[in-house]
Motif scaffolding. Structure first.
Motif, PDB file in Angstrom:
ATOM      1  N   THR A 168    -189.634  18.460 -70.201  1.00 44.52           N
ATOM      2  CA  THR A 168    -189.193  18.094 -68.846  1.00 44.52           C
ATOM      3  C   THR A 168    -190.346  18.132 -67.855  1.00 44.52           C
ATOM      4  N   THR A 169    -191.336  18.978 -68.108  1.00 42.96           N
ATOM      5  CA  THR A 169    -192.527  18.993 -67.248  1.00 42.96           C
ATOM      6  C   THR A 169    -193.278  17.674 -67.381  1.00 42.96           C
ATOM      7  N   THR A 170    -193.397  17.175 -68.622  1.00 39.30           N
ATOM      8  CA  THR A 170    -194.053  15.891 -68.856  1.00 39.30           C
ATOM      9  C   THR A 170    -193.288  14.755 -68.189  1.00 39.30           C
ATOM     10  N   LEU A 171    -191.955  14.818 -68.240  1.00 37.65           N
ATOM     11  CA  LEU A 171    -191.115  13.774 -67.646  1.00 37.65           C
ATOM     12  C   LEU A 171    -190.973  13.922 -66.127  1.00 37.65           C
ATOM     13  N   ARG A 172    -191.526  14.994 -65.577  1.00 44.31           N
ATOM     14  CA  ARG A 172    -191.451  15.269 -64.133  1.00 44.31           C
ATOM     15  C   ARG A 172    -190.001  15.431 -63.663  1.00 44.31           C
ATOM     16  N   LEU A 173    -189.189  16.102 -64.482  1.00 42.55           N
ATOM     17  CA  LEU A 173    -187.801  16.380 -64.130  1.00 42.55           C
ATOM     18  C   LEU A 173    -187.618  17.892 -63.985  1.00 42.55           C
ATOM     19  N   PRO A 174    -187.127  18.370 -62.844  1.00 38.83           N
ATOM     20  CA  PRO A 174    -186.877  19.812 -62.699  1.00 38.83           C
ATOM     21  C   PRO A 174    -185.883  20.292 -63.761  1.00 38.83           C
ATOM     22  N   ALA A 175    -186.175  21.428 -64.381  1.00 38.28           N
ATOM     23  CA  ALA A 175    -185.289  21.949 -65.420  1.00 38.28           C
ATOM     24  C   ALA A 175    -185.346  23.466 -65.452  1.00 38.28           C
ATOM     25  N   PHE A 176    -184.214  24.079 -65.829  1.00 33.39           N
ATOM     26  CA  PHE A 176    -184.174  25.533 -65.999  1.00 33.39           C
ATOM     27  C   PHE A 176    -183.167  25.881 -67.077  1.00 33.39           C
ATOM     28  N   VAL A 177    -183.324  27.072 -67.648  1.00 34.60           N
ATOM     29  CA  VAL A 177    -182.445  27.557 -68.716  1.00 34.60           C
ATOM     30  C   VAL A 177    -181.944  28.934 -68.327  1.00 34.60           C
ATOM     31  N   ILE A 178    -180.629  29.153 -68.470  1.00 32.25           N
ATOM     32  CA  ILE A 178    -180.061  30.470 -68.177  1.00 32.25           C
ATOM     33  C   ILE A 178    -179.439  31.055 -69.441  1.00 32.25           C
ATOM     34  N   ASP A 179    -179.370  32.392 -69.489  1.00 34.17           N
ATOM     35  CA  ASP A 179    -178.714  33.039 -70.615  1.00 34.17           C
ATOM     36  C   ASP A 179    -177.338  33.546 -70.189  1.00 34.17           C
ATOM     37  N   LYS A 180    -176.635  34.200 -71.097  1.00 33.95           N
ATOM     38  CA  LYS A 180    -175.264  34.647 -70.812  1.00 33.95           C
ATOM     39  C   LYS A 180    -175.199  35.676 -69.703  1.00 33.95           C
ATOM     40  N   GLY A 181    -176.301  36.402 -69.498  1.00 29.55           N
ATOM     41  CA  GLY A 181    -176.330  37.397 -68.429  1.00 29.55           C
ATOM     42  C   GLY A 181    -176.654  36.812 -67.076  1.00 29.55           C
ATOM     43  N   MET A 182    -176.634  35.457 -66.996  1.00 30.10           N
ATOM     44  CA  MET A 182    -176.942  34.740 -65.759  1.00 30.10           C
ATOM     45  C   MET A 182    -178.357  35.058 -65.268  1.00 30.10           C
ATOM     46  N   MET A 183    -179.288  35.165 -66.231  1.00 28.42           N
ATOM     47  CA  MET A 183    -180.701  35.328 -65.912  1.00 28.42           C
ATOM     48  C   MET A 183    -181.435  34.056 -66.328  1.00 28.42           C
ATOM     49  N   LEU A 184    -182.485  33.719 -65.581  1.00 30.71           N
ATOM     50  CA  LEU A 184    -183.302  32.582 -65.964  1.00 30.71           C
ATOM     51  C   LEU A 184    -184.114  32.937 -67.206  1.00 30.71           C
ATOM     52  N   ALA A 185    -183.985  32.135 -68.259  1.00 27.09           N
ATOM     53  CA  ALA A 185    -184.753  32.350 -69.484  1.00 27.09           C
ATOM     54  C   ALA A 185    -185.947  31.406 -69.549  1.00 27.09           C
ATOM     55  N   GLY A 186    -185.989  30.434 -68.660  1.00 25.90           N
ATOM     56  CA  GLY A 186    -187.107  29.495 -68.623  1.00 25.90           C
ATOM     57  C   GLY A 186    -186.924  28.483 -67.516  1.00 25.90           C
ATOM     58  N   TYR A 187    -188.028  27.991 -66.977  1.00 26.59           N
ATOM     59  CA  TYR A 187    -187.972  26.906 -65.983  1.00 26.59           C
ATOM     60  C   TYR A 187    -189.350  26.282 -65.876  1.00 26.59           C
ATOM     61  N   ASN A 188    -189.397  25.050 -65.377  1.00 34.20           N
ATOM     62  CA  ASN A 188    -190.680  24.360 -65.276  1.00 34.20           C
ATOM     63  C   ASN A 188    -191.177  24.355 -63.825  1.00 34.20           C
ATOM     64  N   PRO A 189    -192.404  23.914 -63.586  1.00 35.75           N
ATOM     65  CA  PRO A 189    -192.980  23.973 -62.228  1.00 35.75           C
ATOM     66  C   PRO A 189    -192.202  23.170 -61.193  1.00 35.75           C
ATOM     67  N   MET A 190    -191.591  22.034 -61.605  1.00 34.74           N
ATOM     68  CA  MET A 190    -190.824  21.228 -60.656  1.00 34.74           C
ATOM     69  C   MET A 190    -189.609  21.997 -60.132  1.00 34.74           C
ATOM     70  N   PHE A 191    -188.970  22.760 -61.040  1.00 34.10           N
ATOM     71  CA  PHE A 191    -187.842  23.580 -60.592  1.00 34.10           C
ATOM     72  C   PHE A 191    -188.324  24.691 -59.658  1.00 34.10           C
ATOM     73  N   ALA A 192    -189.447  25.327 -60.013  1.00 34.13           N
ATOM     74  CA  ALA A 192    -189.988  26.396 -59.163  1.00 34.13           C
ATOM     75  C   ALA A 192    -190.283  25.872 -57.759  1.00 34.13           C
ATOM     76  N   GLU A 193    -190.781  24.639 -57.679  1.00 37.69           N
ATOM     77  CA  GLU A 193    -191.076  24.035 -56.372  1.00 37.69           C
ATOM     78  C   GLU A 193    -189.802  23.790 -55.583  1.00 37.69           C
ATOM     79  N   LEU A 194    -188.764  23.292 -56.269  1.00 43.17           N
ATOM     80  CA  LEU A 194    -187.472  23.071 -55.603  1.00 43.17           C
ATOM     81  C   LEU A 194    -186.864  24.390 -55.125  1.00 43.17           C
ATOM     82  N   ALA A 195    -186.950  25.416 -55.973  1.00 43.78           N
ATOM     83  CA  ALA A 195    -186.412  26.726 -55.611  1.00 43.78           C
ATOM     84  C   ALA A 195    -187.103  27.255 -54.358  1.00 43.78           C
TER      85      ALA A 195
END
Length: 466
Positions: free
Chosen positions: A272-299
Motif C-alpha cells: 500500500t505504501t508503493t500504491l500510495r494508499l493509506p492503510a492500517f491493520v488492527i488486532d482484536k484488542g483494538m490496537m494498531l498492528a501496522g500502518y504505512n506513512p500515508m496513514f500516519a500523515e492522515l492521522a
C-alpha cells in the motif's frame, strides 16, 4: 424538568437502547450517543463529552460494562449509572468496586431513571465544586488542559517542581493529585536501579537517570517502571517553557507496536505504501498492528499524535474519522470483506473516501483487520456528471417529443379547415372562431415547448464547457 444534560447510552440491545433514548428525550435530556460495546463506549465518551453515562453491564465483545466504566472514569471523570438485569453478589461487588454513581435493575420505571440521573449529576457537581474550593489550583488554565488528556501526564517547572499532574498519572503512584502539586519531581520519579552500587567517581548529589531507567515512586514505597515521552508547555514567548511528561507503564506498551505481526501485515504495508494508499491493520484488542506513512500523515492531520497511535484505539476519540469501532468488532465475528464509501466535508470541500476492510485469518479465525483507504472523489464526481448528462439528454428528448405531440395535435384542425375550404363548404362564424382559438392555443403551447427545449440545450452547452 431537567434541561440540557447530555447522556451517553451504552446498551447492546438496540430495541432497549432506543426505548431508553425515547424516555430520556421525553424527560428533557439530550442523548449524545449510543454504543453497544465497551470499546466504542470509551471512544464515544471521549468524542461526545457527556455529562453522564448509562452503562449496561453485559455487553457484546471482549470488554464488559464494568471494565469500560472503570476506564471512562479514569480517563474522563464522568458519573456512571449501571443498568443491569443481574443482581448476583459477584456482579454487584465488581460494580461497587468501580464506585458508580448509581445502579438500576431492569426493568426500571421512568421516575427511577430520572431520580438516579439527577442525583448522580448533583453529586458529581458537588464533588467537583468541593474539589475546586479546597484546591483552587485545579481550576487553573493549565490544570484544565492537562485534565483533558487521556494519558497520564505531569508538568514540571524549570526548577523541577511539579506544577500540574492529572489524576491518571497520580493514580499510577497511588496518590491524589493535590498531594503531588508543588512537590519536587524526586517525590514522584526515581530510578529503577535503586539497589545499584553507587559509582564512587560520581558525586553523591548527582544522579542521572536515563529514559529506560525511569520509575515512579509509589505511595507505599514500591516502584513501577515507566517510559517517558517529553514535550513542552509554552506560556508566552518571554517565559521559560515548562516540561510536559507523558507516562507509559509496561501494561500500556506491551501489546502495541507499529509494525509487529505476521509477514502478511508487513507485505500489506509495503504494498500500500508503493500504491500510495493509506492503510492500517488492527488486532482484536483494538490496537494498531501496522500502518504505512500515508496513514500516519492522515492521522496527524486528524489531530492524532504518533504517541496516541500506540494506545488502544478506543482511547483515541478522533480515530472514529477512520471508521466505527463497533463495525470493526462485528467484522472480527463475521470475517467478511467489506467496502464502504464515506463522505467527508472539509469547509467547502467535499471528499469521498472508499474504505476496503479485509479480514486477515489464521486457521480460519480472523486475527487482524486490514483497512485500505482510497480517495474516490474524482470517480464520484465523474459518476455524478455522467448521471447528470444522462438526465439532461432524457429531458431534452422528452422536450422534443412534447413538441412533436403538439405539432401532431395542430395538424388535425388545420387539415379539417383546409378540407372544408377545398370542398367550398360554407364556413359559419362559430366554426371559424373555434378553429382559430384552437390553433392559437396550440401555437402558444408550441412556442413554450420550443423555449423550454432551447433552455435545456443552452444548459447542456454550459455544462459541457465547464
Amino acid at each position: 424538568m431537567p434541561q440540557g444534560s447530555k447522556i451517553l447510552i451504552v446498551e447492546d440491545e438496540m430495541i432497549i437502547s432506543m426505548e431508553i433514548k425515547q424516555k430520556l428525550r421525553g424527560m428533557g435530556y439530550e442523548v449524545v450517543g449510543q454504543a453497544i460495546t465497551g470499546e466504542s463506549a470509551i471512544l464515544k465518551a471521549g468524542e461526545t463529552n457527556p455529562d453522564l453515562v448509562l452503562m449496561d453491564i453485559r455487553l457484546k465483545g471482549e470488554m464488559d460494562g464494568i471494565t469500560a466504566a472503570k476506564r471512562i472514569i479514569e480517563l474522563y471523570d464522568l458519573p456512571i449509572i449501571f443498568l443491569t438485569a443481574h443482581s448476583d453478589k459477584a456482579t454487584l461487588e465488581r460494580a461497587i468496586a468501580v464506585s458508580p454513581s448509581g445502579y438500576l435493575l431492569k426493568p426500571f420505571k421512568e421516575r427511577e431513571l430520572m431520580t438516579n440521573i439527577e442525583m448522580s449529576l448533583h453529586k458529581h457537581r458537588i464533588k467537583k465544586k468541593v474539589r475546586e474550593e479546597i484546591h483552587p489550583e485545579t481550576i487553573s488554565e493549565l490544570g484544565k488542559k492537562i485534565a483533558t488528556l487521556s494519558l497520564p501526564a505531569i508538568v514540571l517547572s524549570k526548577s523541577g517542581i511539579i506544577e500540574e499532574i492529572n489524576q491518571k498519572a497520580a493514580d499510577i503512584a497511588g496518590f491524589i493529585k493535590q498531594e503531588l502539586i508543588g512537590k519536587p519531581a524526586s517525590v514522584f520519579f526515581t530510578s529503577q536501579k535503586t539497589n545499584e552500587i553507587p559509582d564512587p567517581s560520581v558525586s553523591s548529589d548527582t544522579e542521572m537517570i536515563l529514559p529506560d531507567q525511569v520509575a515512579v515512586r509509589k505511595k507505599d514505597g514500591s516502584i513501577i517502571p515507566v517510559t517517558l515521552t517529553s514535550g513542552f508547555v509554552f506560556q508566552g514567548s518571554e517565559k521559560t517553557p515548562y516540561s510536559l511528561m507523558i507516562l507509559e507503564t509496561g501494561d500500556d506498551t506491551e501489546d502495541g507496536s507499529i509494525l509487529v505481526g505476521p509477514d502478511i501485515i508487513r507485505h500489506l504495508v509495503a504494498l500500500t505504501t508503493t500504491l500510495r494508499l493509506p492503510a492500517f491493520v488492527i488486532d482484536k484488542g483494538m490496537m494498531l498492528a501496522g500502518y504505512n506513512p500515508m496513514f500516519a500523515e492522515l492521522a496527524k492531520k486528524a489531530g492524532i499524535s504518533q504517541y496516541m497511535l500506540n494506545r488502544p484505539l478506543y482511547e483515541t476519540p478522533r480515530f472514529s474519522f477512520f471508521g466505527d469501532l463497533q463495525d470493526m468488532q462485528e467484522m472480527f465475528r463475521g470475517g467478511e470483506t467489506e467496502r464502504r464509501i464515506r463522505k467527508y466535508t472539509f469547509g467547502e470541500v467535499i471528499k469521498f473516501i472508499e474504505f476496503t476492510r479485509i479480514p486477515l485469518k489464521k486457521d480460519g479465525v480472523t486475527t487482524h483487520i486490514a483497512t485500505i483507504m482510497d480517495d474516490v472523489t474524482n470517480e464520484r464526481h465523474a459518476l455524478f456528471e455522467a448521471e447528470k448528462f444522462k438526465k439532461e439528454y432524457a429531458d431534452l428528448y422528452a422536450a422534443l417529443e412534447h413538441i412533436r405531440g403538439i405539432s401532431s395535435e395542430m395538424r388535425i384542425p388545420i387539415q379539417d379547415l383546409l378540407l372544408k375550404i377545398s370542398d367550398r363548404d360554407s364556413l359559419d362564424q362559430g366554426y371559424i372562431f373555434e378553429m382559430t382559438e384552437r390553433i392559437s392555443d396550440l401555437i402558444a403551447k408550441l412556442d413554450t415547448a420550443w423555449i423550454h427545449y432551447a433552455e435545456l440545450k443552452d444548459q447542456m452547452s454550459k455544462d459541457e464547457k465547464s
